[in-house]
Design a protein around this motif. Structure first.
Motif, short mmCIF file in Angstrom:
data_model
loop_
_atom_site.label_atom_id
_atom_site.label_comp_id
_atom_site.label_asym_id
_atom_site.label_seq_id
_atom_site.Cartn_x
_atom_site.Cartn_y
_atom_site.Cartn_z
N ASP A 1 0.84 -1.20 0.00
CA ASP A 1 0.00 0.00 0.00
C ASP A 1 0.88 1.25 0.00
O ASP A 1 1.20 1.81 1.05
CB ASP A 1 -0.94 -0.01 1.20
N GLY A 2 1.23 1.68 -1.19
CA GLY A 2 2.07 2.85 -1.32
C GLY A 2 1.37 4.16 -1.05
O GLY A 2 2.01 5.22 -1.11
N MET A 3 0.07 4.13 -0.71
CA MET A 3 -0.65 5.35 -0.39
C MET A 3 -1.14 5.39 1.06
O MET A 3 -1.87 6.31 1.43
CB MET A 3 -1.85 5.51 -1.33
N ALA A 4 -0.75 4.41 1.89
CA ALA A 4 -1.20 4.38 3.29
C ALA A 4 -2.70 4.62 3.38
O ALA A 4 -3.18 5.48 4.12
CB ALA A 4 -0.44 5.41 4.14
N GLY A 5 -3.45 3.82 2.60
CA GLY A 5 -4.89 4.02 2.51
C GLY A 5 -5.17 5.23 1.66
O GLY A 5 -5.09 5.21 0.44
N LEU A 6 -5.47 6.34 2.29
CA LEU A 6 -5.63 7.62 1.62
C LEU A 6 -4.83 8.65 2.42
O LEU A 6 -5.39 9.50 3.10
CB LEU A 6 -7.11 8.00 1.54
N TRP A 7 -3.49 8.47 2.38
CA TRP A 7 -2.55 9.34 3.10
C TRP A 7 -2.65 9.21 4.62
O TRP A 7 -2.20 10.09 5.34
CB TRP A 7 -2.78 10.82 2.77
N CYS A 8 -3.22 8.14 5.16
CA CYS A 8 -3.60 8.20 6.57
C CYS A 8 -3.10 7.06 7.45
O CYS A 8 -2.99 7.25 8.67
CB CYS A 8 -5.11 8.31 6.70
N VAL A 9 -2.81 5.88 6.93
CA VAL A 9 -2.50 4.74 7.80
C VAL A 9 -1.01 4.82 8.20
O VAL A 9 -0.18 4.01 7.80
CB VAL A 9 -2.84 3.40 7.12
N ASN A 10 -0.69 5.83 8.99
CA ASN A 10 0.71 6.13 9.30
C ASN A 10 1.40 5.01 10.05
O ASN A 10 2.59 4.72 9.82
CB ASN A 10 0.80 7.43 10.09
N LEU A 11 0.71 4.36 10.99
CA LEU A 11 1.32 3.27 11.76
C LEU A 11 1.15 1.90 11.11
O LEU A 11 1.53 0.89 11.69
CB LEU A 11 0.74 3.22 13.18
N GLU B 1 -2.97 20.95 7.39
CA GLU B 1 -2.05 19.86 7.74
C GLU B 1 -2.73 18.49 7.66
O GLU B 1 -2.21 17.52 8.21
CB GLU B 1 -1.52 20.07 9.16
N VAL B 2 -3.87 18.41 6.99
CA VAL B 2 -4.61 17.14 6.96
C VAL B 2 -3.75 16.01 6.41
O VAL B 2 -3.76 14.90 6.92
CB VAL B 2 -5.92 17.31 6.16
N ILE B 3 -2.97 16.28 5.36
CA ILE B 3 -2.08 15.27 4.78
C ILE B 3 -0.69 15.37 5.38
O ILE B 3 -0.07 14.35 5.72
CB ILE B 3 -2.04 15.41 3.25
N CYS B 4 -0.15 16.56 5.51
CA CYS B 4 1.26 16.71 5.91
C CYS B 4 1.48 16.49 7.40
O CYS B 4 2.62 16.20 7.81
CB CYS B 4 1.75 18.11 5.53
N GLY B 5 0.44 16.61 8.21
CA GLY B 5 0.62 16.48 9.65
C GLY B 5 0.90 15.07 10.11
O GLY B 5 0.68 14.09 9.39
N PHE B 6 1.47 14.96 11.30
CA PHE B 6 1.71 13.70 11.99
C PHE B 6 2.78 12.86 11.29
O PHE B 6 2.63 11.65 11.09
CB PHE B 6 0.41 12.93 12.20
N GLY C 1 -5.91 6.59 10.54
CA GLY C 1 -7.04 6.15 9.74
C GLY C 1 -7.88 5.06 10.36
O GLY C 1 -8.85 4.59 9.74
N TYR C 2 -7.57 4.63 11.59
CA TYR C 2 -8.32 3.53 12.19
C TYR C 2 -9.75 3.92 12.51
O TYR C 2 -10.65 3.08 12.47
CB TYR C 2 -7.61 3.04 13.45
#
Length: 455
Positions: A49-59, A255-260, A288-289
């Motif tokens: 998953d090169g997109m981490a879901g939709l920019w969100c599955v950081n962990l 910061e919705v995408i760039c944050g965290f 994204g959970y």
């Protein structure tokens, strides 16, 4: 015989950002489970998953600690509103943690259910702030062409994506857009530094055209995500800061995408030394959970809303949902404990930059760029170095081939973008780059490019 999942999906489910008829004819891919940086479909394929879901599955997927946090909170307090002068431990804890991580002047947060709702909230807060300051005529908000701030009416209006503007008629009034700092697409006739200055100057020109006394705020992403992982020239943000310093205008940094941790700092504002008045957040906040967003509010705005504003007639049923807040708080605690942001900054981001840049030698690639764990490939016609005919939909072709190769890459026009989970390893970055090259090779073959152009 019962209908299959794809057939039921076709019969009843309208997907977001989708040509409904075309998807119905093709059929949906059914994702059944996931672990780490991989998703699995119903046909037994494992896909990075090169997109981490939709920019969100950081962990990454399958973090038991997040599941346990949700389960425990479900058993204690599955839901209660933060209306009616009430609160609960998870939302208090999350608010305090966010203000600890945010820039020092940001000490309050308003919770929402998504990034789109966060930007709706931004619009309300900006105009409420200026009304309380006795300047209700400060209505205009300046955004950027091709910027993305969500898909609600307010989000679409603040964003500058023309295809979205063309559907649904006029949006919120008194919002305008200036040129984006997209050097590859719009500035290759200049040095990047000069192009960055020119884009910042366009903001000042629009302020003067509208009249400083009528401009309320400037809104922008640190790096444009959905627009194509557009990294501004190094000159851009320092020049923008100089422009905004000359005028009495609020700065909103989305910061919705760039944050965290996406860019190797907790927030893009940290990377670019920005001092936002309002900072919409979402996505990586909970990895994204569960859906949760918010707006971090700088002191000058928060103090005005608190001391002078009375009741703020705005909010959502799920503002500060206890289960979402508990998961988000645990997510941030894990990121701190495992030094995820520091690892992106010091190890994984630089390694991705090294490996991703190797793809620039492919005949289809006009530019390979990355920052932190975000990257883009600009697809070009090898014969001219320019864009393909849009009717060929080369980016869509490459995206579909990439999936079949075992990698999620997203296409924005003919720009391929990645945003993998922040827990990806060096070995998985190697795999990602190998699969991306395979997708490029197969795309070139499908386009029947001259033999010499195909590796």
């Amino acid at each position: 015989m019962p209908l299959s999942l794809p057939a039921l999906d076709r019969a009843h489910h309208l997907h977001p950002f989708t040509d409904f008829k075309a998807l119905g004819e093709e059929g949906s891919r059914v994702i059944t489970h996931a672990e780490g940086v991989y998703i699995h479909d119903a046909e037994g394929h494992r896909i990075l998953d090169g997109m981490a879901g939709l920019w969100c599955v950081n962990l990454g997927y399958g973090r038991r600690e997040l599941v346990d946090a949700a389960t425990e909170q479900m058993g204690q307090l599955p839901y209660y509103t933060t209306f009616f002068k009430t609160t609960h431990p998870p939302v208090v804890g999350l608010a305090a943690k966010l203000c600890q991580l945010a820039p020092a002047h940001m000490n309050h947060v308003f919770f929402t259910g998504s990034g789109s709702e966060a930007n709706d909230t931004v619009l309300r807060m900006v105009r409420r702030y200026w009304a309380l300051k006795g300047k209700p005529w400060k209505q205009w908000i300046i955004g950027r062409e091709n910027g993305y701030h969500g898909s609600t009416v307010a989000g679409v209006s603040l964003g500058g994506i023309s295809l979205m503007h063309e559907q649904g008629g006029p949006g919120v009034p008194c919002i305008t857009h200036v040129r984006q700092p997209y050097w590859f697409s719009e500035g290759r006739d200049q040095w990047p530094e000069a192009f960055g200055y020119a884009c910042a100057a366009a903001i000042e020109e629009r302020i003067l055209a509208l009249g400083e006394e009528s401009v309320a705020a400037f809104i922008a992403e640190p790096v444009q995500g959905a627009g194509g992982a557009i990294i501004p020239p190094e000159s851009y943000w320092p020049a923008v800061k100089e422009v905004l310093a000359r005028y009495d205008i609020l700065l909103v940094v989305d910061e919705v995408i760039c944050g965290f941790g996406r860019l190797g700092e907790w927030f893009g504002s940290d990377l670019y030394d920005l001092v936002p008045d309002l900072m919409p957040i979402a996505k990586g906040l909970s990895s994204g959970y569960l859906p949760i967003g918010g707006v971090l509010v700088g002191d000058r705005v928060a103090d005005t809303l608190i001391e002078e504003g009375g009741e703020f007639f705005h909010g959502f049923t799920y503002s500060g949902h206890p289960v979402c807040a508990a998961v988000a708080l645990k997510n941030l605690e894990i990121m701190e404990e495992e030094c995820v942001v520091e690892r992106v900054r010091d190890d994984l981001g630089p390694y991705l930059a090294l490996r991703w840049a190797e793809l620039a030698d492919h005949p289809l690639v006009g530019e390979a760029r990355s920052l932190g764990l975000m990257g883009a490939l600009e697809l070009v016609d090898p014969a001219t170095g320019g864009r393909f005919d849009r009717a060929l939909a080369v980016g869509t072709l490459c995206r579909d081939i990439s999936f079949s190769c075992g990698l999620v890459m997203r296409s924005v026009g003919d720009t391929m973008i990645i945003s993998p989970p922040l827990v990806i390893t060096r070995e998985q970055i190697d795999e990602l780059v190998t699969l991306a090259r395979e997708a490029l090779d197969e795309t070139a073959r499908r386009l029947s490019l001259p033999f010499a152009c195909i590796p």
